[in-house]
Design a protein around this motif. Structure first.
Motif, PDB file in Angstrom:
ATOM      1  N   TRP A 121     -19.020 -28.980 -28.741  1.00  0.00           N
ATOM      2  CA  TRP A 121     -17.562 -28.863 -27.634  1.00  0.00           C
ATOM      3  C   TRP A 121     -16.982 -27.705 -29.266  1.00  0.00           C
ATOM      4  CZ3 TRP A 121     -16.169 -29.534 -22.416  1.00  0.00           C
ATOM      5  CH2 TRP A 121     -16.942 -30.672 -22.116  1.00  0.00           C
ATOM      6  N   LEU A 122     -16.393 -26.545 -28.884  1.00  0.00           N
ATOM      7  CA  LEU A 122     -14.930 -26.014 -29.387  1.00  0.00           C
ATOM      8  C   LEU A 122     -13.830 -25.760 -28.370  1.00  0.00           C
ATOM      9  CD1 LEU A 122     -17.881 -22.719 -30.421  1.00  0.00           C
ATOM     10  CD2 LEU A 122     -16.397 -24.728 -32.250  1.00  0.00           C
ATOM     11  N   SER A 123     -12.740 -25.616 -29.389  1.00  0.00           N
ATOM     12  CA  SER A 123     -11.581 -25.803 -28.748  1.00  0.00           C
ATOM     13  C   SER A 123     -11.446 -24.158 -28.691  1.00  0.00           C
ATOM     14  CB  SER A 123     -10.477 -25.804 -29.973  1.00  0.00           C
ATOM     15  OG  SER A 123     -10.419 -24.872 -30.538  1.00  0.00           O
ATOM     16  N   VAL A 124     -10.771 -24.665 -27.057  1.00  0.00           N
ATOM     17  CA  VAL A 124     -10.411 -22.895 -26.907  1.00  0.00           C
ATOM     18  C   VAL A 124      -9.118 -21.967 -28.201  1.00  0.00           C
ATOM     19  CG1 VAL A 124      -7.847 -21.382 -25.529  1.00  0.00           C
ATOM     20  CG2 VAL A 124      -9.862 -23.739 -24.740  1.00  0.00           C
ATOM     21  N   ALA A 125      -8.271 -22.466 -28.762  1.00  0.00           N
ATOM     22  CA  ALA A 125      -7.866 -22.310 -30.129  1.00  0.00           C
ATOM     23  C   ALA A 125      -8.364 -21.812 -30.970  1.00  0.00           C
ATOM     24  CB  ALA A 125      -6.637 -22.929 -30.515  1.00  0.00           C
ATOM     25  N   PHE A 126     -10.091 -21.766 -31.312  1.00  0.00           N
ATOM     26  CA  PHE A 126     -10.923 -21.474 -32.085  1.00  0.00           C
ATOM     27  C   PHE A 126     -11.805 -20.066 -31.341  1.00  0.00           C
ATOM     28  CE2 PHE A 126     -15.188 -21.232 -33.673  1.00  0.00           C
ATOM     29  CZ  PHE A 126     -14.991 -21.441 -35.213  1.00  0.00           C
ATOM     30  N   LEU A 127     -11.685 -20.517 -30.579  1.00  0.00           N
ATOM     31  CA  LEU A 127     -12.500 -19.377 -29.434  1.00  0.00           C
ATOM     32  C   LEU A 127     -11.168 -18.366 -30.023  1.00  0.00           C
ATOM     33  CD1 LEU A 127     -13.963 -20.725 -26.478  1.00  0.00           C
ATOM     34  CD2 LEU A 127     -14.638 -20.904 -28.993  1.00  0.00           C
ATOM     35  N   GLN A 128     -10.009 -18.460 -29.827  1.00  0.00           N
ATOM     36  CA  GLN A 128      -9.422 -17.591 -29.937  1.00  0.00           C
ATOM     37  C   GLN A 128      -9.601 -17.204 -31.194  1.00  0.00           C
ATOM     38  OE1 GLN A 128      -6.338 -19.298 -27.584  1.00  0.00           O
ATOM     39  NE2 GLN A 128      -6.274 -18.928 -25.526  1.00  0.00           N
ATOM     40  N   GLU A 129      -8.986 -17.466 -31.924  1.00  0.00           N
ATOM     41  CA  GLU A 129      -8.738 -17.620 -33.024  1.00  0.00           C
ATOM     42  C   GLU A 129      -9.440 -16.814 -34.504  1.00  0.00           C
ATOM     43  OE1 GLU A 129      -6.466 -20.322 -35.023  1.00  0.00           O
ATOM     44  OE2 GLU A 129      -5.076 -20.734 -33.649  1.00  0.00           O
ATOM     45  N   LYS A 130     -11.021 -17.416 -34.125  1.00  0.00           N
ATOM     46  CA  LYS A 130     -11.844 -17.419 -35.322  1.00  0.00           C
ATOM     47  C   LYS A 130     -13.018 -16.603 -33.957  1.00  0.00           C
ATOM     48  CE  LYS A 130     -10.459 -19.907 -38.403  1.00  0.00           C
ATOM     49  NZ  LYS A 130      -9.425 -20.334 -38.002  1.00  0.00           N
ATOM     50  N   LEU A 131     -13.482 -16.718 -32.930  1.00  0.00           N
ATOM     51  CA  LEU A 131     -14.390 -15.659 -32.377  1.00  0.00           C
ATOM     52  C   LEU A 131     -13.538 -14.179 -31.897  1.00  0.00           C
ATOM     53  CD1 LEU A 131     -15.937 -17.695 -32.633  1.00  0.00           C
ATOM     54  CD2 LEU A 131     -17.133 -17.597 -30.610  1.00  0.00           C
ATOM     55  N   GLY A 132     -12.643 -14.505 -31.425  1.00  0.00           N
ATOM     56  CA  GLY A 132     -11.442 -13.161 -30.787  1.00  0.00           C
ATOM     57  C   GLY A 132     -11.491 -13.184 -29.159  1.00  0.00           C
ATOM     58  N   LEU A 133     -11.859 -14.241 -28.594  1.00  0.00           N
ATOM     59  CA  LEU A 133     -12.156 -14.218 -27.346  1.00  0.00           C
ATOM     60  C   LEU A 133     -10.975 -14.236 -27.001  1.00  0.00           C
ATOM     61  CD1 LEU A 133     -15.899 -16.418 -26.522  1.00  0.00           C
ATOM     62  CD2 LEU A 133     -15.302 -14.372 -26.969  1.00  0.00           C
ATOM     63  N   MET A 134     -11.050 -13.694 -25.487  1.00  0.00           N
ATOM     64  CA  MET A 134      -9.899 -13.977 -24.772  1.00  0.00           C
ATOM     65  C   MET A 134     -10.495 -14.781 -23.687  1.00  0.00           C
ATOM     66  SD  MET A 134      -8.777  -9.700 -24.453  1.00  0.00           S
ATOM     67  CE  MET A 134      -7.513 -10.445 -23.401  1.00  0.00           C
ATOM     68  N   VAL A 135      -9.531 -15.961 -23.354  1.00  0.00           N
ATOM     69  CA  VAL A 135      -9.205 -16.928 -23.119  1.00  0.00           C
ATOM     70  C   VAL A 135      -8.175 -17.245 -21.845  1.00  0.00           C
ATOM     71  CG1 VAL A 135     -10.314 -20.055 -22.747  1.00  0.00           C
ATOM     72  CG2 VAL A 135     -11.148 -18.569 -24.387  1.00  0.00           C
ATOM     73  N   LYS A 136      -7.901 -18.480 -21.100  1.00  0.00           N
ATOM     74  CA  LYS A 136      -7.056 -18.355 -20.930  1.00  0.00           C
ATOM     75  C   LYS A 136      -7.058 -19.495 -19.390  1.00  0.00           C
ATOM     76  CE  LYS A 136      -6.609 -14.916 -16.911  1.00  0.00           C
ATOM     77  NZ  LYS A 136      -5.716 -13.690 -16.764  1.00  0.00           N
ATOM     78  N   THR A 137      -5.842 -20.401 -19.194  1.00  0.00           N
ATOM     79  CA  THR A 137      -6.442 -21.397 -17.944  1.00  0.00           C
ATOM     80  C   THR A 137      -5.642 -21.367 -17.007  1.00  0.00           C
ATOM     81  OG1 THR A 137      -6.859 -23.241 -19.991  1.00  0.00           O
ATOM     82  CG2 THR A 137      -5.972 -23.590 -17.661  1.00  0.00           C
ATOM     83  N   ASN A 139      -4.028 -22.321 -12.878  1.00  0.00           N
ATOM     84  CA  ASN A 139      -4.747 -22.883 -11.494  1.00  0.00           C
ATOM     85  C   ASN A 139      -5.708 -24.210 -12.140  1.00  0.00           C
ATOM     86  OD1 ASN A 139      -2.807 -21.572 -10.547  1.00  0.00           O
ATOM     87  ND2 ASN A 139      -4.686 -20.048  -9.601  1.00  0.00           N
ATOM     88  N   ASP A 140      -5.895 -24.607 -13.281  1.00  0.00           N
ATOM     89  CA  ASP A 140      -6.514 -25.838 -13.434  1.00  0.00           C
ATOM     90  C   ASP A 140      -7.678 -25.637 -13.533  1.00  0.00           C
ATOM     91  OD1 ASP A 140      -4.567 -28.436 -13.779  1.00  0.00           O
ATOM     92  OD2 ASP A 140      -4.518 -28.498 -11.529  1.00  0.00           O
ATOM     93  N   LYS A 141      -8.161 -23.984 -13.937  1.00  0.00           N
ATOM     94  CA  LYS A 141      -9.135 -23.910 -14.135  1.00  0.00           C
ATOM     95  C   LYS A 141      -9.261 -22.919 -15.625  1.00  0.00           C
ATOM     96  CE  LYS A 141     -10.676 -23.288  -9.677  1.00  0.00           C
ATOM     97  NZ  LYS A 141     -10.949 -22.577  -8.355  1.00  0.00           N
ATOM     98  N   THR A 142     -10.380 -22.659 -15.992  1.00  0.00           N
ATOM     99  CA  THR A 142     -10.282 -21.585 -17.527  1.00  0.00           C
ATOM    100  C   THR A 142     -11.305 -20.525 -17.835  1.00  0.00           C
ATOM    101  OG1 THR A 142     -10.087 -23.798 -18.844  1.00  0.00           O
ATOM    102  CG2 THR A 142     -10.461 -22.202 -19.936  1.00  0.00           C
ATOM    103  N   PHE A 143     -10.926 -19.301 -18.050  1.00  0.00           N
ATOM    104  CA  PHE A 143     -11.787 -18.731 -18.050  1.00  0.00           C
ATOM    105  C   PHE A 143     -11.938 -17.659 -19.153  1.00  0.00           C
ATOM    106  CE2 PHE A 143      -9.838 -18.937 -13.769  1.00  0.00           C
ATOM    107  CZ  PHE A 143     -10.318 -18.613 -12.684  1.00  0.00           C
ATOM    108  N   ILE A 144     -12.970 -17.375 -19.607  1.00  0.00           N
ATOM    109  CA  ILE A 144     -13.083 -15.863 -20.895  1.00  0.00           C
ATOM    110  C   ILE A 144     -13.540 -14.550 -20.214  1.00  0.00           C
ATOM    111  CG2 ILE A 144     -14.764 -15.513 -22.228  1.00  0.00           C
ATOM    112  CD1 ILE A 144     -15.814 -18.085 -22.518  1.00  0.00           C
ATOM    113  N   ASN A 145     -13.129 -14.425 -20.549  1.00  0.00           N
ATOM    114  CA  ASN A 145     -12.717 -12.514 -20.539  1.00  0.00           C
ATOM    115  C   ASN A 145     -13.878 -11.474 -20.604  1.00  0.00           C
ATOM    116  OD1 ASN A 145     -12.585  -9.668 -20.287  1.00  0.00           O
ATOM    117  ND2 ASN A 145     -10.509  -9.650 -20.619  1.00  0.00           N
ATOM    118  N   THR A 146     -14.931 -11.423 -20.060  1.00  0.00           N
ATOM    119  CA  THR A 146     -16.460 -11.502 -19.814  1.00  0.00           C
ATOM    120  C   THR A 146     -16.126  -9.911 -20.019  1.00  0.00           C
ATOM    121  OG1 THR A 146     -16.841 -11.625 -17.629  1.00  0.00           O
ATOM    122  CG2 THR A 146     -17.391 -13.586 -19.821  1.00  0.00           C
ATOM    123  N   SER A 147     -15.572  -8.645 -20.091  1.00  0.00           N
ATOM    124  CA  SER A 147     -15.401  -7.742 -19.977  1.00  0.00           C
ATOM    125  C   SER A 147     -16.201  -6.693 -20.902  1.00  0.00           C
ATOM    126  CB  SER A 147     -14.066  -6.728 -19.562  1.00  0.00           C
ATOM    127  OG  SER A 147     -12.713  -7.818 -18.840  1.00  0.00           O
TER     128      SER A 147
END
Length: 360
Positions: A121-137, A139-147
């Motif tokens: 498992w990887l943290s959302v912080a790692f995905l945002q800061e190191k991979l540059g992915l846009m992740v947000k939570t 309504n108790d759901k987590t989404f990744i920007n796949t545009s």
């Protein structure tokens, strides 16, 4: 005849029920396994599973690679993860607060990479800061920007840059270094050199040892260890936890014996308290078995050859768990962009490099 018709009727009823059951559950399974995508403005956001680990939000790596175009290799025995995303290659080890990104070392939180059960498992912080992915939570759901997801690219430059390959190249890169212990002569005893066998853990010695009896400098817990050159601290084990007992250490050595080599996460524990430094030219140092680290030394600090990064100790060794103050020495690993400097060199060539660099 009546019995036959009754049997046929029962069979049709049963198959009809089963068909209905599988039809209904098939739809449920599709809903569970298919990606849930939502349009938010002009962007596409894909829902991804997550779990909360305290205050840290974690994403399963397996779901990450299904959702994005990242590629990953999770090694359950070594407890390591090799992740490829775009032009970046990341290498992580369980419990190690450092990530190797395209061969260079960067500090991370120990919570950024977790192994839960048999999953990585990887943290959302790692995905945002190191991979540059846009992740947000939301309504108790987590989404990744796949545009705009970038395909992983094989970065041959990383491998090429990490391999020095000759004595001349190694000496040129390591020429910036001064001795880690003032007045100490480099130790060239065969069993203390890189590449020497370490039968007790089914592995090889990755670095070099600096003992008092072999370097000409008496060593104890007051012996200062210096940073050797200008660089940045990427790891400082202020919160290091010793092995609780000889039995705990032996249990991990038993795992190494069972698999026939020293798994990466166990090798890291055996190094004891550590400080890691990333130097400006791509060279890297792992100072191991330290007794303690100056309180003022912190991750992100710049250091020079005159900076004290710790004091000689025996943490992680058999002497440490016995509590008898034996095995006091400095262990020093030197790497270039993630590869041990001595890769491809003979024992005589390694000795030549060390004498050239560390002779006062």
């Amino acid at each position: 005849m009546k019995k036959l018709l009754l049997c046929l009727a029962c069979m049709m009823f049963i198959f009809g029920c089963e068909s209905s059951y599988f039809r209904n559950h098939s739809n449920e399974l599709k809903q569970e396994t298919s990606e849930k995508k939502e349009k938010m403005g002009n962007e596409t956001w894909t829902e991804i599973p997550f779990k909360n680990d305290g205050e840290v939000v974690l994403i399963p790596v397996e779901s990450l690679i299904k959702t994005t175009k990242a590629k990953a290799n999770f090694d359950e025995i070594n407890k390591t993860l090799m992740l490829h995303s775009g032009e970046y290659q990341f290498y992580l080890i369980d419990t190690v607060p450092v990530v190797q990104k395209n061969g260079l070392l960067l500090p991370i939180a120990t919570e950024d990479f977790k192994i839960i059960g048999d999953e990585a498992w990887l943290s959302v912080a790692f995905l945002q800061e190191k991979l540059g992915l846009m992740v947000k939570t939301q309504n108790d759901k987590t989404f990744i920007n796949t545009s705009k997801i970038i395909e992983p690219k094989i970065n041959n430059e990383v491998t090429e840059l990490s391999y020095l390959g000759s004595v001349e190249n190694v000496i040129e890169i390591m020429d910036i270094l001064e001795s880690p212990i003032k007045g100490a002569q480099v130790d060239t005893i065969r069993s203390h050199l890189p590449g020497a066998k370490r039968a007790y853990r089914n592995g090889v010695h990755e670095g070099m040892d600096w003992y008092g009896f072999s370097t000409g400098v008496p060593m104890n817990e007051q012996t200062k260890v210096f940073a050797m050159a200008d660089g940045i601290v990427v790891r400082a084990d202020h919160e290091y936890k010793r092995y609780s007992s000889k039995e705990e250490r032996n249990q991990e050595l038993g795992i190494a014996a069972e698999v026939g080599f020293t798994p990466a996460y166990i090798l890291d524990r055996l190094r004891g308290r550590q400080v890691w430094i990333q130097y400006e030219n791509g060279l890297q140092a792992r100072f191991a078995h330290l007794d303690r680290i100056p309180e003022e030394l912190q991750v992100g600090d710049g250091v020079s050859a005159e900076t004290i990064i710790g004091y000689v100790g025996n943490t992680g060794t058999s002497g440490d768990v016995k509590g008898d103050r034996t095995e006091l020495h400095l262990h020093l690993d030197l790497l270039y962009r993630g590869e041990l400097f001595w890769k491809g060199l003979t024992e005589k060539e390694i000795e030549k490099v060390l004498k050239t660099i560390f002779t006062n």
